[in-house]
Design an enzyme around this catalytic site. Structure first.
Site, mmCIF file in Angstrom:
data_model
loop_
_atom_site.group_PDB
_atom_site.id
_atom_site.type_symbol
_atom_site.label_atom_id
_atom_site.label_comp_id
_atom_site.label_asym_id
_atom_site.label_seq_id
_atom_site.Cartn_x
_atom_site.Cartn_y
_atom_site.Cartn_z
ATOM 1 N N CYS A 1 37.941 34.229 45.913
ATOM 2 C CA CYS A 1 37.158 34.482 44.703
ATOM 3 C C CYS A 1 36.495 33.189 44.241
ATOM 4 O O CYS A 1 37.135 32.124 44.188
ATOM 5 C CB CYS A 1 38.040 35.049 43.591
ATOM 6 S SG CYS A 1 37.154 35.427 42.057
ATOM 7 N N CYS B 1 42.522 36.118 45.305
ATOM 8 C CA CYS B 1 42.117 34.957 44.509
ATOM 9 C C CYS B 1 41.644 33.806 45.392
ATOM 10 O O CYS B 1 40.826 32.985 44.958
ATOM 11 C CB CYS B 1 43.272 34.488 43.628
ATOM 12 S SG CYS B 1 43.831 35.718 42.417
ATOM 13 N N CYS C 1 39.003 41.595 43.324
ATOM 14 C CA CYS C 1 40.022 41.531 42.264
ATOM 15 C C CYS C 1 40.823 42.827 42.260
ATOM 16 O O CYS C 1 40.745 43.641 41.330
ATOM 17 C CB CYS C 1 39.353 41.298 40.914
ATOM 18 S SG CYS C 1 40.465 40.694 39.635
ATOM 19 N N CYS D 1 39.201 31.093 36.314
ATOM 20 C CA CYS D 1 39.937 32.275 35.854
ATOM 21 C C CYS D 1 41.336 31.874 35.415
ATOM 22 O O CYS D 1 42.087 31.266 36.198
ATOM 23 C CB CYS D 1 40.008 33.321 36.973
ATOM 24 S SG CYS D 1 40.960 34.801 36.531
ATOM 25 N N LYS E 1 34.682 56.921 28.103
ATOM 26 C CA LYS E 1 34.133 56.278 29.301
ATOM 27 C C LYS E 1 33.122 57.187 29.986
ATOM 28 O O LYS E 1 32.005 56.761 30.334
ATOM 29 C CB LYS E 1 35.263 55.941 30.268
ATOM 30 C CG LYS E 1 34.794 55.258 31.543
ATOM 31 C CD LYS E 1 35.758 55.457 32.684
ATOM 32 C CE LYS E 1 35.685 56.869 33.243
ATOM 33 N NZ LYS E 1 36.493 57.047 34.462
#
Length: 400
Positions: free
Chosen positions: A330, A327, A320, A336, A250
């Site tokens: 969102c 949620c 998130c 989702c 990463k």
């Protein structure tokens, strides 16, 4: 003498009959073991001449020395009939069919292309995430690795500071990482200065980043390699970066993007890993950030690899969240597959070891043992005691 002449004539007649037999005429040219092909050509010429004259002709054939030698080497056997010859030829052809070597005709055919997989609504979901991230008020927007280096420093020093900020950001909030980098830059954040700073002073500069004792060792070892092999600069390849102590995939991909302006892969941390699985952006659920990176790179267009880390990290810090994601606000709640299903019924306490850090990054592969060792080694800081505070009376149980 008459008896010798009679035997000679008899041998000549037998040889003549052998030369005119159908078996001799249908047989193929014979090549001796010594590889003499001249004898085979002579025999073929004699056979052709005999066919032109007819099988019943009684013309005498002059036997050449080579022909005589071949006839003597031929095993003596009785002449075969025409039916027997046909059976032998048919069985011979059958054997040749069985021994025929067939080559693979598919060698030049290209392999069948597999169907390209991609999530059904990923473009719509990505557009909603861009809309929710348009305000740019997440911690990563103002305190990420691309904001922690000194813009007035030389190019190789800026690249070194980008790598240091990425190393410090593991398991650490962006606010803490930015404060530590500010102190390091004031001290002199170069590979040479890091090597000349003792471990205790360096630990005070980066404290309280996560696992700061382990990161002190990583910074010293990495700075020594960079100073010796690269003159204080960082490698310009992922392979060279992951060889450094404390640098994982990463960090390597993010360093290539920020420091060298080259997109080598997707930088996947805990936010990208979590959100990709929740949105259903992976063909199969993954268990590690490295698996998520490989799965995303299989279908996500390359021009989005640099943007996706910044989008999802900020989205994971704002909406998130790892615990109790928002949620209800969102824009992807209707598409989702994990919407309104992930939030736990009860939030763990802040001091609980299982409560995750909302803005922390994942531990790089190969660092788990060092992190676990430091977690066991870490001691709580002593709380100051006021001299006027009343002393607690300790009760003891007396057994009679």
């Amino acid at each position: 003498m008459p008896q010798v002449r009679w035997k000679t004539r008899f041998c000549y007649v037998v040889r003549t009959l052998t030369m005119t037999s159908p078996y001799f005429m249908q047989s193929r040219p014979v090549i001796t073991r010594s590889g003499d092909q001249n004898a085979a050509s002579l025999r073929s010429k004699l056979t052709t001449r005999r066919r032109n004259q007819g099988p019943g002709s009684s013309v005498e054939v002059k036997v050449e020395p080579e022909e005589a030698r071949i006839s003597e080497q031929r095993p003596s056997s009785a002449p075969l009939s025409t039916e027997t010859d046909a059976l032998l030829l048919s069985s011979h052809s059958r054997r040749r069919k069985q021994l025929k070597v067939e080559y693979d005709e598919d060698e030049g055919v290209p392999p069948v292309k597999t169907e390209h997989w991609e999530p059904p609504d990923w473009q719509k979901q990505l557009g909603y995430i861009r809309e929710m991230r348009s305000s740019r008020y997440a911690p990563v927007d103002n305190m990420g690795a691309e904001k922690c280096y000194d813009s007035d420093a030389p190019a190789h020093v800026r690249r070194f500071q980008v790598l240091v900020s990425l190393m410090l950001s593991s398991q650490t909030k962006d606010q803490v990482t930015a404060a530590a980098m500010k102190r390091l830059r004031a001290h002199g954040c170069t590979a040479e200065n890091i090597l000349n700073t003792d471990d205790e002073a360096l630990g005070k500069l980066i404290y309280p980043v996560g696992f700061w004792r382990t990161k002190v060792k990583y910074l010293k070892l990495t700075s020594a390699i960079l100073q010796k092999e690269f003159g204080g600069d960082i490698p310009d390849s992922v392979e060279g970066l992951v060889r450094l102590t404390g640098v994982g995939p990463k960090m390597a991909h993010l360093a290539m993007d920020i420091a060298w302006d080259q997109v080598s892969g997707i930088g996947v941390d805990t936010h990208v890993h979590r959100i990709s699985n929740w949105l259903g952006w992976l063909k199969k659920p993954t268990k590690s950030p490295e698996q998520t990176r490989k799965a995303l790179e299989e279908w996500l267009p390359r021009e989005l690899w640099s943007e996706i880390n910044w989008l999802l990290v900020g989205f994971g810090q704002q909406v998130c969240l790892p615990v109790r994601p928002l949620c209800s606000v969102c824009l992807n709640q209707h598409s989702c597959p994990s919407a309104h299903k992930i939030s736990p019924t009860k939030r763990p306490k802040a001091a609980s070891p299982c409560s995750p850090d909302p803005t922390s990054a994942s531990t790089e592969p190969g660092q788990e043992s060092d992190v676990k060792h430091e977690r066991l080694k870490k001691e709580p800081l002593p709380t100051p005691v006021s001299p006027n505070a009343p002393k607690r009376r300790i009760k003891t149980k007396v057994k009679y």
